[in-house]
Design an enzyme around this catalytic site. Sequence first.
Site, short mmCIF file in Angstrom:
data_model
loop_
_atom_site.label_atom_id
_atom_site.label_comp_id
_atom_site.label_asym_id
_atom_site.label_seq_id
_atom_site.Cartn_x
_atom_site.Cartn_y
_atom_site.Cartn_z
CB SER A 1 -0.93 -0.11 1.34
OG SER A 1 -1.96 0.79 1.16
CG ASP B 1 -6.88 -2.83 -3.73
OD1 ASP B 1 -5.86 -3.11 -3.70
OD2 ASP B 1 -7.38 -1.94 -3.06
CG HIS C 1 -5.76 -2.49 0.06
ND1 HIS C 1 -4.98 -1.90 -1.33
CD2 HIS C 1 -4.84 -1.88 0.77
CE1 HIS C 1 -4.29 -1.11 -1.27
NE2 HIS C 1 -4.14 -0.84 0.22
#
Lengths: 329, 268
Positions: B96, B219, B247
């Site tokens: 991320s 996602d 995610h």
Amino acid sequence: MEERLRLAPGGLIALDHEGYIVDVNDTFLNELGYEKDSLVGNHLEYLCGTSGKIMFHSYFYPTINLYGHVKEFLVKFSHSDGHDVPFLLNGRRYQSEDLFRIDIVTLPMTRRLEYEQELRQAKDTLQQLLDEQEAVLTELQKINDEIQTKQLRLTEINNNLILASNLDTLTGISNRKHMQETLVRLVYNFWKTGEIFSLLILDIDYFKRVNDTYGHPVGDQVLVKLAAILKKQAQHEYTAARYGGEEFIILLPGASEDLAVQFAEQLRVAVQETNWDEVSGLTISIGLSTSGEGDDQLSILKEADDALYASKHNGRNQVTHFNTLAERT
Amino acid sequence: MSKEIRERNHINVFGKGSKTIVMAHGFGCEQGMWQYMAPAFEEEYQLVLFDYVGSGRSDLSAYDPDKYSQLHGYAEDVIDVIEALDLKDVIFVGHSVSSMIGMLASLKRPELFDALVMIGPSPCYLNKEDGYKGGFEESDIRDLLDMMEMNFTGWASYMAPMAMEQPKETKEVQDLEQTFVSNAPRIARQFAEVTFLSDYRETLHEAKVKTLILQCAHDSIVPVEVGEYLHQAMENSELHVLDAKGHYPHISQPEQTAAIIKDYLARS
């Protein structure tokens, strides 16, 4: 799901490993106005708004995978009619050989949240008030600092003024007023503790001639030069002052008759040996007195003055102590 | 220095292999998130796990709001960790927001990096007026901050009178409760702001280190187009779209995710 669980006094949701809804009870469905078929098979985020989605993915999902449970997670789910309903969630990971589930218990908390909002609002108001108070305090502190700076400056100016008021404008040594104040302190101290002191008064020999011959400007120069010598001889322990005209006084705290005579003699010689070419030489006559029983500031000045008169009378450029006058007469 | 950094970032080193993989967690997380995927690499690589300052078991007292008001502050952490262990040419795996942090670190110190693996990266989470779709409106982010505030102990209960003293989170406080970010609500909030309001699209073309972009097809946070955008913008990159939801492919599909990364490393 058995009937009691379907009607349990709290919502029940079962998710699979990825977060898809596998089962859900009637209580939860009724609270959000959905049919079972429309939820099962959907991801839980189907019920969350955007922020709820991030919260689910950045908090709920990793936490339950790392620690096996999540407690008191607040999230808003969308009712089938579109409005948001806040829920409190407890979740636990269930894992057996062939089954992985995330079991969730839900409780609607619309009213709780309203209380909490009120609290938060109160907190925000308080915080705002505190911030304002803080700002006022900072301002006050600033003003206070300014006042203190100004006060320091005033004190400094005041101290300088006091110093200036104690000084003789021509010679820069103590003036008559300051000498008298110091003398009063010495007398008072003598009365109180018996600590003796001596007073030296001196006069420039034939000063009138200097003025008449060389003019007042040169006369003034002589006064300034002599004052510097007195100050140097007096050092810090004695106070040299201009008494008036060409008369000077030195106060000698702690000095006995002998010490005072010794000092005066040194001073007389120092003056005599100074280069006075501008007026072709200069001498001084000195009178001394030392504090004794019954003395006050007037008597001690008078005694020194009498001694000075004797020095002048006996030919100038000499030192006389008052105590020796009686012996001579 | 090196010992300080080891403690500050709670660095863990394990595994056998001459090549090193540094794994960096994302927003709201800590190094524990790698536990499902790490075993797949232990036999062939040395692994380095750490917590960013302000997260997990890092030294919260080292948190400097100015330094960490940009992802660059976190990039400093990455460089510090690599230097503390005297490493170079590492493979950096970032999840991320850590993807961008790793890229920023590689721009600063290219010699420290051999390859970047980005899991669910995004150079910008907001939708922009120029047509870029990051997935979120600013109002969503404000909502998120609100939700965080209500979820993490310390916000609602953090009454104003106490706020005056602004106590620094100490090691003891930190040890009390070891959960995701909840013990340091102010830090978590700032990390959220820095993450979700960041926009590093302009720097992407500077990236030279070879990069694998791993994007979940479904996602929940980053739209799949963002993976494509990154791939276009970064010249030395490869895009792999995983048929996965969520995610966190390294949690939900650790074996598959590890296999893709291994394959990439073997090929490149």
